[in-house]
Design a protein around this motif. Structure first.
Motif, PDB file in Angstrom:
ATOM      1  N   HIS A   1       0.836  -1.209   0.000  1.00  0.00           N
ATOM      2  CA  HIS A   1       0.000   0.000   0.000  1.00  0.00           C
ATOM      3  C   HIS A   1       0.870   1.259   0.000  1.00  0.00           C
ATOM      4  O   HIS A   1       0.557   2.242  -0.680  1.00  0.00           O
ATOM      5  CB  HIS A   1      -0.950  -0.015   1.202  1.00  0.00           C
ATOM      6  CG  HIS A   1      -2.026  -1.045   1.079  1.00  0.00           C
ATOM      7  ND1 HIS A   1      -3.188  -0.815   0.362  1.00  0.00           N
ATOM      8  CD2 HIS A   1      -2.117  -2.314   1.549  1.00  0.00           C
ATOM      9  CE1 HIS A   1      -3.951  -1.909   0.416  1.00  0.00           C
ATOM     10  NE2 HIS A   1      -3.316  -2.830   1.127  1.00  0.00           N
TER      11      HIS A   1
ATOM     12  N   LYS B   1      -4.242   5.755  -7.331  1.00  0.00           N
ATOM     13  CA  LYS B   1      -5.544   5.510  -6.676  1.00  0.00           C
ATOM     14  C   LYS B   1      -6.208   6.869  -6.442  1.00  0.00           C
ATOM     15  O   LYS B   1      -5.609   7.771  -5.858  1.00  0.00           O
ATOM     16  CB  LYS B   1      -5.319   4.747  -5.371  1.00  0.00           C
ATOM     17  CG  LYS B   1      -6.604   4.198  -4.753  1.00  0.00           C
ATOM     18  CD  LYS B   1      -6.259   3.171  -3.692  1.00  0.00           C
ATOM     19  CE  LYS B   1      -7.353   2.977  -2.662  1.00  0.00           C
ATOM     20  NZ  LYS B   1      -8.565   2.383  -3.152  1.00  0.00           N
TER      21      LYS B   1
ATOM     22  N   GLY C   1      -5.367  -3.421  -7.889  1.00  0.00           N
ATOM     23  CA  GLY C   1      -5.715  -3.601  -6.476  1.00  0.00           C
ATOM     24  C   GLY C   1      -4.703  -4.475  -5.742  1.00  0.00           C
ATOM     25  O   GLY C   1      -4.142  -5.407  -6.318  1.00  0.00           O
TER      26      GLY C   1
ATOM     27  N   THR D   1      -5.551  -6.379  -3.239  1.00  0.00           N
ATOM     28  CA  THR D   1      -6.235  -7.670  -3.023  1.00  0.00           C
ATOM     29  C   THR D   1      -6.181  -8.501  -4.310  1.00  0.00           C
ATOM     30  O   THR D   1      -6.002  -9.728  -4.260  1.00  0.00           O
ATOM     31  CB  THR D   1      -7.688  -7.447  -2.579  1.00  0.00           C
ATOM     32  OG1 THR D   1      -7.748  -6.296  -1.745  1.00  0.00           O
ATOM     33  CG2 THR D   1      -8.234  -8.652  -1.827  1.00  0.00           C
TER      34      THR D   1
HETATM   35  N1  PLP Z   1     -10.871  -0.556  -7.832  1.00  0.00           N
HETATM   36  C1  PLP Z   1     -11.198   0.631  -7.280  1.00  0.00           C
HETATM   37  C2  PLP Z   1     -11.784   1.697  -8.141  1.00  0.00           C
HETATM   38  C3  PLP Z   1     -10.994   0.864  -5.914  1.00  0.00           C
HETATM   39  O1  PLP Z   1     -11.301   2.035  -5.373  1.00  0.00           O
HETATM   40  C4  PLP Z   1     -10.456  -0.189  -5.120  1.00  0.00           C
HETATM   41  C5  PLP Z   1     -10.239   0.005  -3.683  1.00  0.00           C
HETATM   42  O2  PLP Z   1     -10.625   1.001  -3.115  1.00  0.00           O
HETATM   43  C6  PLP Z   1     -10.155  -1.407  -5.733  1.00  0.00           C
HETATM   44  C7  PLP Z   1     -10.358  -1.550  -7.097  1.00  0.00           C
HETATM   45  C8  PLP Z   1      -9.574  -2.552  -4.925  1.00  0.00           C
HETATM   46  O3  PLP Z   1      -8.246  -2.263  -4.573  1.00  0.00           O
HETATM   47  P1  PLP Z   1      -7.569  -2.887  -3.261  1.00  0.00           P
HETATM   48  O4  PLP Z   1      -7.632  -4.348  -3.389  1.00  0.00           O
HETATM   49  O5  PLP Z   1      -6.184  -2.343  -3.282  1.00  0.00           O
HETATM   50  O6  PLP Z   1      -8.373  -2.401  -2.095  1.00  0.00           O
END
Ligand code: PLP
Length: 320
Positions: A75, A178, A235, A237
């Protein structure tokens, strides 16, 4: 010391008692703003901040589960990458940000927390239209953990609708930064609600499936996993699913996923820091995986939560 550093440098860490947290204020949590730790209810920004006026900001969200951060390094990588691409600077390095996040969680006392670090373009002292004049603003907060899917939806799978809204193309906004450009996702959500679904997936500029409000999507067909490759946030995840697939000997690829392929999948699940790996039971009213949590999805969900205790994937918060 420049102006940014003067306003944002961390002041000494207060004790929980110093913070005068109102236990009835929602959400219950601690923020870091302008060099101070504050109860969430007191964490406020100027309406002149470009983050608010122009969505000119980047952020990242990591979670804490059982008192441990999950994959914090990844992150931080994504957050610092976003800052660089947006030409923003903050007066903290990675260790400094990690320490602030840790302090927000420790002071909040939450053992399951949703922890956000963010930076807005800020405002210029003269309200100049030149973004270079703005003083970038770093903030962070820890609030109780939240999930895209509630307990019932995790058990029976989400009901998803595919909206015809198109995710903002990467040529306009680099999705690896992000960001808060969510008008397409929010319009997709309303489409889904109008059709009796619980959440939405929207499309990429080629008409393939992209992502949803706060999550990526995977489908499983004949034991192989695929997830959209372009126009989506990479992401953490989603990355974790790829890592788990390597451990499990499963084949997973980032590729175009057509609407037809998604609907014909054996299993579908979504991924987010807010909830982890979450099963999908229905797409546009048609049942997926006999309306049950499929075997691959179930296996990955179990492994995902197991990794939260593994020191190779998670790090301990020290509470006062
Ligand atoms: N896509 C979008 C637009 C998001 O805002 C997020 C998380 O907030 C994700 C995908 C999933 O990302 P992550 O697995 O890093 O939480």
């Amino acid at each position: 010391m420049d102006q940014t550093t003067a306003t944002q440098a961390a002041k000494p860490l207060p004790t929980v008692g110093d913070l005068h947290v109102d236990p009835h204020a929602y959400p219950d949590g601690i923020a870091f703003l302008d060099g101070q730790y504050l109860p969430m209810s007191q964490a406020k920004v100027s309406v002149l901040d470009w983050g608010f006026l122009h969505s000119d900001a980047t952020y990242d969200t990591v979670h804490v589960w059982n008192g441990r951060f999950f994959r914090l390094d990844l992150h931080l990588d994504r957050f610092f990458g976003g800052l660089e691409k947006l030409r923003m600077t903050i007066p903290f390095d990675r260790d400094g940000v990690a320490e602030i996040l840790h302090n927000c969680v420790a002071l909040s006392g939450h053992r399951a927390a949703y922890v956000e670090m963010l930076c807005t373009r800020g405002a210029s002292p003269t309200f100049s239209r030149d973004p270079r004049q703005a003083i970038n603003r770093f903030m962070a907060f820890a609030v109780p953990f939240g999930s895209v899917a509630n307990a019932e939806q995790l058990r029976r799978g989400l009901r998803v609708a595919i909206s015809d809204k198109v995710r903002i193309p990467p040529a306009s906004v680099d999705p690896s930064i992000k960001n808060y450009h969510w008008l397409d996702l929010v319009r997709g959500l309303y489409d889904a609600y109008d059709r009796g679904a619980e959440t939405a997936l929207i499309l990429d500029f080629n008409g393939n499936v992209a992502e949803g409000p706060g999550f990526n999507v995977f489908c499983v067909k004949d034991g192989k996993l695929s997830t959209p490759a372009i126009g989506v946030l990479p992401g953490i995840t989603r990355r974790t699913v790829f890592d788990l697939c390597v451990e499990e000997g499963l084949v997973a690829a980032a590729a175009d996923v057509s609407v037809a392929a998604l609907k014909a999948a054996d299993e579908v699940f979504i991924t987010s820091t807010a909830g982890g790996i979450m099963p999908v039971a229905e797409i546009d009213g048609a049942v997926i995986a006999d309306g049950k949590v499929g075997p691959v999805t179930g296996r990955l969900m179990a492994l995902y939560w197991q990794k939260h205790d593994d020191p190779a994937w998670s790090s301990q918060v020290t509470y006062p």
